[in-house]
Enzyme design. Structure first.
Site, PDB file in Angstrom:
ATOM      1  N   ASP A 116      74.089  50.467  59.536  1.00 46.35           N
ATOM      2  CA  ASP A 116      73.719  49.792  58.225  1.00 46.35           C
ATOM      3  C   ASP A 116      72.736  48.662  58.475  1.00 46.35           C
ATOM      4  OD1 ASP A 116      75.692  51.271  57.159  1.00 46.35           O
ATOM      5  OD2 ASP A 116      77.483  50.290  57.884  1.00 46.35           O
ATOM      6  N   ASP A 128      74.788  55.797  51.814  1.00 41.90           N
ATOM      7  CA  ASP A 128      75.790  55.222  51.061  1.00 41.90           C
ATOM      8  C   ASP A 128      75.335  54.981  49.702  1.00 41.90           C
ATOM      9  OD1 ASP A 128      77.307  54.622  53.567  1.00 41.90           O
ATOM     10  OD2 ASP A 128      76.526  52.672  53.848  1.00 41.90           O
TER      11      ASP A 128
END
Length: 150
Positions: free
Chosen positions: A110, A128
């Protein structure tokens, strides 16, 4: 054929950005882009927002994610609404990209960190975003009439 090209391109772009972050930042290092947005390198061993991190094997997470992708693929095939099909398509792309990342690294990279004053949203990645776009489209498809696929 165009759908395969889109799928491969979006997955490639997600994995490329994750690689560039890993290659150019140290773990948990942050680069301030502006007052609301930072780039940061985070290793997510859990699911959304790091839930279950350290409690569940990456193989179990991969298995569960594959089951979910198969279920969403089934819904995609059964759907006769264009917007709904597109929504499922985006969710599948995001899920597959995060599965590939977890297969490569045993975690998901991330790197997008949004914040306002002292409120920080958990870091996330392009996959995402694909999933979020798909879910927003899916919710929207429930409220509007969509053209049916012929």
């Amino acid at each position: 054929m165009i759908k395969i090209a889109i799928l491969v391109s979006l997955i490639f772009f997600d994995l490329l950005t994750k690689y560039l972050i890993q290659d150019n930042l140290f773990l948990n290092q942050s680069i301030k882009i502006n007052e609301y947005f930072d780039l940061v390198y985070v290793q997510n061993f859990g699911v959304s927002f790091g839930l279950f991190s350290g409690y569940v094997s990456h193989w179990i997470l991969i298995f569960i994610a594959l089951i979910v992708v198969i279920l969403i693929l089934y819904l995609y095939i059964k759907s006769d609404k264009q917007l709904e099909k597109l929504a499922y398509f985006f969710v599948i792309i995001g899920a597959l990209s995060n599965i590939i990342d977890r297969l490569i690294n045993k975690y998901v990279v991330d790197f997008i960190l949004l914040h306002y004053e002292n409120f920080y949203w958990p870091a996330f990645n392009l996959a995402d975003i694909y999933i979020t776009i798909g879910i927003i489209m899916l919710i929207t498809s429930f409220f509007i009439k969509s053209k049916t696929v012929k």
